[in-house]
Write a protein that holds these residues in place. Sequence first.
Motif, PDB file in Angstrom:
ATOM      1  N   THR A   1       3.171  18.249  -7.085  1.00  0.00           N
ATOM      2  CA  THR A   1       4.163  17.554  -7.906  1.00  0.00           C
ATOM      3  C   THR A   1       4.660  16.281  -7.230  1.00  0.00           C
ATOM      4  OG1 THR A   1       4.848  19.636  -8.931  1.00  0.00           O
ATOM      5  CG2 THR A   1       6.396  17.806  -9.070  1.00  0.00           C
ATOM      6  N   VAL A   2       4.773  16.295  -5.910  1.00  0.00           N
ATOM      7  CA  VAL A   2       5.252  15.098  -5.218  1.00  0.00           C
ATOM      8  C   VAL A   2       4.122  14.211  -4.709  1.00  0.00           C
ATOM      9  CG1 VAL A   2       7.418  16.196  -4.546  1.00  0.00           C
ATOM     10  CG2 VAL A   2       5.532  16.170  -2.920  1.00  0.00           C
ATOM     11  N   HIS A   3       2.929  14.735  -4.608  1.00  0.00           N
ATOM     12  CA  HIS A   3       1.820  14.005  -3.994  1.00  0.00           C
ATOM     13  C   HIS A   3       1.516  12.677  -4.701  1.00  0.00           C
ATOM     14  CE1 HIS A   3      -1.687  13.457  -1.510  1.00  0.00           C
ATOM     15  NE2 HIS A   3      -2.482  13.412  -2.565  1.00  0.00           N
ATOM     16  N   LEU A   4       1.312  12.692  -5.997  1.00  0.00           N
ATOM     17  CA  LEU A   4       0.972  11.460  -6.714  1.00  0.00           C
ATOM     18  C   LEU A   4       2.124  10.457  -6.737  1.00  0.00           C
ATOM     19  CD1 LEU A   4      -1.274  12.682  -9.660  1.00  0.00           C
ATOM     20  CD2 LEU A   4      -1.960  11.408  -7.614  1.00  0.00           C
TER      21      LEU A   4
ATOM     22  N   GLY B   1       5.980   5.687  -5.238  1.00  0.00           N
ATOM     23  CA  GLY B   1       6.264   5.233  -3.883  1.00  0.00           C
ATOM     24  C   GLY B   1       7.668   5.543  -3.409  1.00  0.00           C
ATOM     25  N   GLU B   2       8.272   4.545  -2.776  1.00  0.00           N
ATOM     26  CA  GLU B   2       9.588   4.710  -2.158  1.00  0.00           C
ATOM     27  C   GLU B   2      10.651   5.121  -3.171  1.00  0.00           C
ATOM     28  OE1 GLU B   2      11.536   5.066   1.324  1.00  0.00           O
ATOM     29  OE2 GLU B   2       9.487   4.323   1.142  1.00  0.00           O
ATOM     30  N   GLU B   3      10.580   4.561  -4.362  1.00  0.00           N
ATOM     31  CA  GLU B   3      11.557   4.890  -5.400  1.00  0.00           C
ATOM     32  C   GLU B   3      11.449   6.371  -5.785  1.00  0.00           C
ATOM     33  OE1 GLU B   3      13.286   2.821  -9.448  1.00  0.00           O
ATOM     34  OE2 GLU B   3      11.166   2.570  -8.988  1.00  0.00           O
TER      35      GLU B   3
ATOM     36  N   ALA C   1      -0.024   9.381  -3.306  1.00  0.00           N
ATOM     37  CA  ALA C   1      -1.265  10.153  -3.143  1.00  0.00           C
ATOM     38  C   ALA C   1      -1.848  10.028  -1.746  1.00  0.00           C
ATOM     39  CB  ALA C   1      -2.287   9.775  -4.211  1.00  0.00           C
ATOM     40  N   GLU C   2      -0.993   9.793  -0.782  1.00  0.00           N
ATOM     41  CA  GLU C   2      -1.406   9.755   0.614  1.00  0.00           C
ATOM     42  C   GLU C   2      -1.047  11.097   1.236  1.00  0.00           C
ATOM     43  OE1 GLU C   2      -2.854   7.191   2.318  1.00  0.00           O
ATOM     44  OE2 GLU C   2      -2.905   5.910   0.523  1.00  0.00           O
ATOM     45  N   VAL C   3      -2.025  11.792   1.789  1.00  0.00           N
ATOM     46  CA  VAL C   3      -1.791  13.108   2.367  1.00  0.00           C
ATOM     47  C   VAL C   3      -0.725  13.038   3.461  1.00  0.00           C
ATOM     48  CG1 VAL C   3      -2.843  14.987   3.698  1.00  0.00           C
ATOM     49  CG2 VAL C   3      -4.051  14.004   1.747  1.00  0.00           C
ATOM     50  N   GLU C   4      -0.800  12.005   4.304  1.00  0.00           N
ATOM     51  CA  GLU C   4       0.171  11.877   5.389  1.00  0.00           C
ATOM     52  C   GLU C   4       1.593  11.709   4.851  1.00  0.00           C
ATOM     53  OE1 GLU C   4       0.972   8.515   8.545  1.00  0.00           O
ATOM     54  OE2 GLU C   4      -0.839   9.659   9.066  1.00  0.00           O
TER      55      GLU C   4
ATOM     56  N   THR D   1       4.592  14.370   5.428  1.00  0.00           N
ATOM     57  CA  THR D   1       5.848  13.961   6.048  1.00  0.00           C
ATOM     58  C   THR D   1       7.028  14.323   5.156  1.00  0.00           C
ATOM     59  OG1 THR D   1       4.764  12.172   7.243  1.00  0.00           O
ATOM     60  CG2 THR D   1       7.152  11.979   6.950  1.00  0.00           C
ATOM     61  N   PHE D   2       6.909  14.036   3.875  1.00  0.00           N
ATOM     62  CA  PHE D   2       7.984  14.346   2.923  1.00  0.00           C
ATOM     63  C   PHE D   2       8.287  15.843   2.920  1.00  0.00           C
ATOM     64  CE2 PHE D   2       9.610  15.429  -1.283  1.00  0.00           C
ATOM     65  CZ  PHE D   2      10.610  14.476  -1.457  1.00  0.00           C
TER      66      PHE D   2
END
Length: 187
Positions: free
Chosen positions: A134-137, A77-79, A141-144, A148-149
Amino acid sequence: MSAEERRESVIRAATTEFARGGYYGTSTEAIAKRVGVSQPYLFRLFPGKKALFLAVVQRCMDDLVQLFEEAGEGLEGEEAHHEIGNAYTRVISERPEQLLMQMQMYVAVAAAEQAGDRELGEAVRSGWMRLWDTVHLPLGAEVEETTTFMAYGMLINCLVAMGFPPDHRVWEGLSPAALTDRGKRKP
């Protein structure tokens, strides 16, 4: 120096040269000169300029994937978002050739595809999808969220490449306070 060590030095030299001049504006002669080898020796290590560029693309993407994996390891998540974003920000400020090489890859793909050559595009798109995965999970795991990232990362690439200083107003929406506004995750 072993052949593998020489190959590594050629990839490093080629990264610097391609980052500065792009695929079409960089000569293999300049790369050979930078590394201190002859062009014929360069072509013993890589069958041609395209093969060398593809090796640099692979290295660039491998380095970014490794950076993202290490920064996000064990986080969610945010971390994870903050750590991956901070690691990326550090790498593009400490190693500007990393950013410039990325930008040159995208330009080379556009030009090659216009000429009907899809090989460069396939390599770059494959690498970019590895970054995405690599960053998705870690980001939830939210596509949006992943979109955005990655979109903010590309905006950062463009702003840095254009030379906007850190205190310029274009960065205001990317300030640390904006990172958590309304739950948005931005690098």
